[in-house]
Write a protein that holds these residues in place. Structure first.
Motif, PDB file in Angstrom:
ATOM      1  N   PRO A 143     -64.685-113.546 -48.017  1.00 39.51           N
ATOM      2  CA  PRO A 143     -65.822-112.695 -47.410  1.00 39.51           C
ATOM      3  C   PRO A 143     -65.528-112.280 -45.806  1.00 39.51           C
ATOM      4  N   LEU A 144     -64.953-113.380 -45.055  1.00 40.65           N
ATOM      5  CA  LEU A 144     -64.678-112.957 -43.771  1.00 40.65           C
ATOM      6  C   LEU A 144     -63.479-112.152 -43.738  1.00 40.65           C
ATOM      7  N   VAL A 147     -64.079-108.507 -44.248  1.00 45.48           N
ATOM      8  CA  VAL A 147     -64.898-107.999 -42.927  1.00 45.48           C
ATOM      9  C   VAL A 147     -63.646-107.554 -41.940  1.00 45.48           C
ATOM     10  N   THR A 150     -61.937-104.405 -43.739  1.00 50.94           N
ATOM     11  CA  THR A 150     -63.170-103.417 -43.366  1.00 50.94           C
ATOM     12  C   THR A 150     -62.768-102.681 -42.009  1.00 50.94           C
TER      13      THR A 150
END
Length: 270
Positions: A143-144, A147, A150
């Motif tokens: 998940p990190l 981020v 993105t």
């Protein structure tokens, strides 16, 4: 009150143009399919075709050329989407929408930023969709990590959309825009390290790749995808340097688009 009115005169037109670009994008769902499917076919065919004859700079990471080519394919998705998004500048001129915006009492910067952010958002979304294929080539995305990816994709998309806006602003035909695209943007992608590492190229090509700002956007993407693995530590610029050059490239292209969008004549709008 005056400060609030000034702020609204900038933010409201910018947000409206940004939202308009997203609405147009959402109504053309076939574009999303084409933007992801075309690079996917490139990735599968080129990756499979060169898989046995190409060896990345290191064997520490990867399942061969498919994994090496994966970040370059993500950049291809972003490039195609950014280009198609900025093509709306030419369409807006033909439809008369651009003229109505230019004569409205709004800041020129809000017009440029709204169009660029709209195209940037359009480009990031298909890029993130393609990133979900990472596990196919052995890339585990946390998940990190998503981020950070993105954020990097947003920077790259912003650079390419600003550059596309700069090119499209004075163009009077889609055909001419495609000609400039083939002359400028496609070579930028080819010489960014997407297809081959700079270590295997001739000296003059290595210099072109070092001067190519898209090289550093791709390098940042590789760094975040692969971490400190040997595959990226040998042949790819450090993450901090890559991000600095990408941000600088984004600032320069946006300022160029802003300056270039000086109020055109009626003839240019017709």
């Amino acid at each position: 009150m005056a400060e609030l009115a000034t702020r609204n005169s900038f933010l409201l037109p910018m947000a409206t143009l940004w939202w308009r670009e997203l609405v147009r994008f959402s109504r053309q769902r076939s574009r999303v399919l084409g933007m992801v499917a075309t690079p996917l076919l490139f990735w599968l065919f080129i990756g499979s075709g060169l898989g046995s004859s190409f060896h990345p700079p290191s064997e520490t990471v990867g399942s061969g050329y498919l994994q090496y080519f994966f970040p370059g394919t993500v950049i291809m998705v972003v490039l195609f989407t950014s280009v198609l998004a900025t093509m709306s500048v030419i369409e807006d001129r033909r439809e008369g929408f651009l003229l109505s915006v230019l004569v409205a009492p709004i800041c020129r910067s809000s017009l440029v930023l709204g169009k660029v952010l709209g195209g940037t958002t359009q480009a990031v979304l298909p890029g993130l969709i393609f990133l979900l294929l990472g596990p196919v080539v052995g890339l585990t995305l946390h998940p990190l990590q998503l981020v950070f990816l993105t954020g990097v994709l947003f920077l790259i998309s912003f650079c390419l959309t600003s550059l596309g806006f700069f090119i499209a602003w004075r163009m009077d035909s889609v055909q001419g825009f495609h000609a400039i695209l083939n002359l400028v943007l496609i070579p930028m992608w080819l010489l960014s390290g997407a297809l081959f590492p700079s270590s295997g190229a001739s000296t003059w090509v290595q210099w072109v790749m070092r001067l190519n700002p898209l090289t550093y956007g791709l390098a940042a993407l590789r760094r975040i995808l692969y971490g400190q693995a040997a595959t990226v530590s040998i042949d790819v610029a450090p993450l901090a340097l890559s991000l600095e050059i990408t941000v600088l490239f984004g600032v320069l292209t946006f300022v160029a688009a802003l300056v270039w969008s000086g109020r055109p004549t009626v003839k240019n709008l017709g």
